[in-house]
Motif scaffolding. Structure first.
Motif, PDB file in Angstrom:
ATOM      1  N   ALA A 197       1.029  -1.228  -0.108  1.00  0.00           N
ATOM      2  CA  ALA A 197      -0.226   0.364  -0.398  1.00  0.00           C
ATOM      3  C   ALA A 197       1.082   1.186   0.092  1.00  0.00           C
ATOM      4  O   ALA A 197       2.124   1.067   0.621  1.00  0.00           O
ATOM      5  CB  ALA A 197      -1.025  -0.040   1.429  1.00  0.00           C
ATOM      6  N   GLU A 226      -2.963   7.293  -4.127  1.00  0.00           N
ATOM      7  CA  GLU A 226      -2.596   6.054  -3.368  1.00  0.00           C
ATOM      8  C   GLU A 226      -3.513   4.776  -3.638  1.00  0.00           C
ATOM      9  O   GLU A 226      -4.412   4.474  -3.999  1.00  0.00           O
ATOM     10  CB  GLU A 226      -3.435   6.507  -1.502  1.00  0.00           C
ATOM     11  CG  GLU A 226      -2.964   7.473  -0.729  1.00  0.00           C
ATOM     12  CD  GLU A 226      -3.455   8.374   0.536  1.00  0.00           C
ATOM     13  OE1 GLU A 226      -4.805   7.704   1.038  1.00  0.00           O
ATOM     14  OE2 GLU A 226      -2.669   9.409   0.983  1.00  0.00           O
ATOM     15  N   VAL A 271      -3.525   0.139  -3.386  1.00  0.00           N
ATOM     16  CA  VAL A 271      -2.723  -1.388  -3.425  1.00  0.00           C
ATOM     17  C   VAL A 271      -2.091  -1.829  -5.076  1.00  0.00           C
ATOM     18  O   VAL A 271      -2.579  -1.340  -5.205  1.00  0.00           O
ATOM     19  CB  VAL A 271      -3.477  -1.645  -2.420  1.00  0.00           C
ATOM     20  CG1 VAL A 271      -3.431  -1.337  -1.284  1.00  0.00           C
ATOM     21  CG2 VAL A 271      -5.086  -1.905  -3.721  1.00  0.00           C
ATOM     22  N   LYS A 286      -6.414   2.177  -3.113  1.00  0.00           N
ATOM     23  CA  LYS A 286      -6.610   2.245  -1.844  1.00  0.00           C
ATOM     24  C   LYS A 286      -7.939   2.184  -1.250  1.00  0.00           C
ATOM     25  O   LYS A 286      -8.227   2.973  -1.422  1.00  0.00           O
ATOM     26  CB  LYS A 286      -5.173   2.919  -1.180  1.00  0.00           C
ATOM     27  CG  LYS A 286      -5.365   2.880   0.924  1.00  0.00           C
ATOM     28  CD  LYS A 286      -4.818   4.164   1.148  1.00  0.00           C
ATOM     29  CE  LYS A 286      -4.315   3.662   2.787  1.00  0.00           C
ATOM     30  NZ  LYS A 286      -5.715   4.332   3.086  1.00  0.00           N
ATOM     31  N   TRP A 324      -1.821   1.802   6.647  1.00  0.00           N
ATOM     32  CA  TRP A 324      -1.216   1.782   5.070  1.00  0.00           C
ATOM     33  C   TRP A 324      -0.939   0.729   5.756  1.00  0.00           C
ATOM     34  O   TRP A 324      -1.275  -0.395   4.465  1.00  0.00           O
ATOM     35  CB  TRP A 324      -0.527   2.213   5.281  1.00  0.00           C
ATOM     36  CG  TRP A 324       0.162   3.967   4.864  1.00  0.00           C
ATOM     37  CD1 TRP A 324       0.147   4.885   5.849  1.00  0.00           C
ATOM     38  CD2 TRP A 324      -0.575   4.341   4.015  1.00  0.00           C
ATOM     39  NE1 TRP A 324      -0.191   6.067   5.014  1.00  0.00           N
ATOM     40  CE2 TRP A 324      -0.404   5.730   4.273  1.00  0.00           C
ATOM     41  CE3 TRP A 324      -0.996   3.769   2.255  1.00  0.00           C
ATOM     42  CZ2 TRP A 324      -0.197   6.815   2.533  1.00  0.00           C
ATOM     43  CZ3 TRP A 324      -0.871   4.654   1.465  1.00  0.00           C
ATOM     44  CH2 TRP A 324      -1.105   6.185   1.863  1.00  0.00           C
ATOM     45  N   ALA A 359      -4.507  -2.076   4.776  1.00  0.00           N
ATOM     46  CA  ALA A 359      -4.688  -1.696   3.422  1.00  0.00           C
ATOM     47  C   ALA A 359      -3.401  -3.182   2.483  1.00  0.00           C
ATOM     48  O   ALA A 359      -4.308  -3.352   1.565  1.00  0.00           O
ATOM     49  CB  ALA A 359      -4.315  -0.839   2.852  1.00  0.00           C
TER      50      ALA A 359
END
Length: 445
Positions: free
Chosen positions: A122, A140, A142, A191, A197, A200
């Motif tokens: 992430a 942001e 993943v 995300k 963080w 995720a």
């Protein structure tokens, strides 16, 4: 790296500010070394210690190619493929990197004397290469771990069938257990705003794998009312399979190895739980001989929990230790869907119980982009929750991998990369508050 981290942590940083940041010449990354690939020769798998093979090195930032992105990694996690890499089983992963290196000049970047591992992240997009339009610096994200070339027709119905399909951070270099990662842009997904963080970063590989294996038509195609036997139901894969079964209206029969793990399954909402250690199941009489009486005893126990019904689906991943029992207990016409083989790759079963009862064995490996996207969408909507139990610092990754190797963990084990502490990165406090108990269910166990 400090300037990058400061920009990410600042509340007023714009996308243009991220794009304007200079890239560092190097970054910290978790690696294994090619010249140490024989270090565990002669030892059993259990005797091999990831803490001895895993290194924290300073490595140069790789060249960015077309269709790729460089991501500042805030957090990652340990999967069993990182354990395999660290103990050089079933083969040292440098064979994968060498093969990739022969594919193209860009592939050659991956063939190095060190392997940067990790198949989850992430973080924040830093740069995108030519041809990337959907993602921009500052996003942001993943990342799922499917890396494909898609130059063959074989991969265009299901990208997992691409002849050049690879698992990022396992069969490619520049993985997620690092401060910067190199990914293809079609690995990126949004995300979840209500997660930190490290939260995720933890579902990606296992949630997507469980989704394809259990829910997708490429796997078992689970439907409402199905009875689903889930081995290791509180572990990295099993904890997501349990949630997916419950969310999809199926009835999970959760197999675990301790009362504590049984309690976790019940906390997720499962009613049918089997503690295999407490009930003394031993599917092998010795190294070479299985015990069909134990298969039958397990089948009887399952029917006690399901109102007299056999299971429609078996969610298999232990492999050798359990596979004979899995084939036996599946109902007539049912499906055993298998990925991984953490107890051994050589599976043995009595084929009479397969062919005469018209059962199916389906092999399942990770997920295509659509399946990974759908699995991530369930996370973002708060339908499926992280099963993060503990988080380590980047320099402690060897210990994290050791814990996973020895099954000393529950759920998933996270690793902080650039994130200086846990709990950062939450954008949607309202949705988080709604699901906070489920998010923390596995914490500190």
């Amino acid at each position: 790296m400090k300037d990058i981290l400061d920009a990410i942590l600042a509340s007023d940083t714009a996308a243009a500010d991220i794009a304007a940041l200079p890239l560092p010449e190097s970054y910290r990354a978790i690696t294994v070394h090619k010249d140490e690939a024989d270090m565990f020769t002669g030892l059993s798998s259990r005797e091999k210690d990831p803490r001895k093979s895993i290194h924290l090195d300073d490595v140069p930032v790789p060249e960015l190619g077309p269709g790729e992105a460089l991501v500042a990694v805030m957090a990652s996690s340990v999967n069993y493929n990182s354990v395999w890499t660290s103990i050089f089983e079933p083969v040292p992963t440098f064979a994968f990197l060498e093969r990739y290196g022969k594919l193209s000049p860009l592939g050659k970047r991956h063939d190095l004397p060190y392997h940067i591992i990790g198949s989850d992240l992430a973080g924040v997009v830093l740069r995108t290469g030519p041809g990337v339009n959907a993602w921009h610096p500052g996003d942001e994200v993943v990342a799922h771990c499917l890396s494909v070339e898609l130059e063959s027709a074989d991969g265009h119905n299901d990208t997992m069938l691409d002849p050049e399909q690879r698992i990022w951070g396992f069969e490619t270099n520049f993985g997620g257990l690092a401060e910067i990662a190199l990914v293809k842009s079609n690995q990126l997904m949004p995300k979840a705003g209500h997660l930190s963080w490290e939260e995720a970063a933890s579902p990606g590989l296992v949630n997507s794998t469980a989704y394809r294996q259990l829910v997708s038509r490429n796997g078992a195609g689970m439907k409402q009312g199905d009875n689903v036997l889930i081995w290791g139901a509180s572990g990295g894969l099993g904890s997501y399979a349990t949630q997916l079964a419950l969310a999809g209206g199926a009835n999970p029969v959760c197999v675990v190895s301790s009362p504590q793990k049984a309690d976790l399954c019940r906390a997720m909402g499962a009613d049918a739980v089997i503690d295999r250690n407490a009930e003394g199941y031993r599917f092998w009489k010795d190294e070479h001989t299985q015990d069909p009486r134990e298969w039958k005893r397990l089948g009887k126990r399952i029917r006690e929990l399901t109102g007299g019904e056999d299971v429609d689906i078996v969610f298999e991943h232990p492999g050798r230790e359990t596979f004979g029992a899995s084939v036996y207990v599946t109902r007539k016409g049912g499906t055993i869907v298998t990925c991984a083989s953490t107890s051994g790759y050589t599976h043995e079963y009595d084929n009479r119980y397969l062919w005469m009862s018209l059962k199916k064995i389906v092999g399942s490996h990770f997920a295509n982009y659509r399946e990974a996207w759908e699995a991530n969408r369930l996370i973002a909507k708060g339908k499926i929750h992280p099963t993060l139990s503990r988080t380590y610092a980047l320099e402690e990754t060897g210990q994290a991998a050791f814990d996973v190797h020895r099954n000393l963990h529950q759920g998933k084990v996270g690793v902080l990369a650039l994130a200086p502490q846990e709990g950062l990165g939450v954008r949607d406090e309202e949705l988080r508050a709604k699901h906070i108990d489920a998010i923390n269910r596995f914490r500190n166990i």
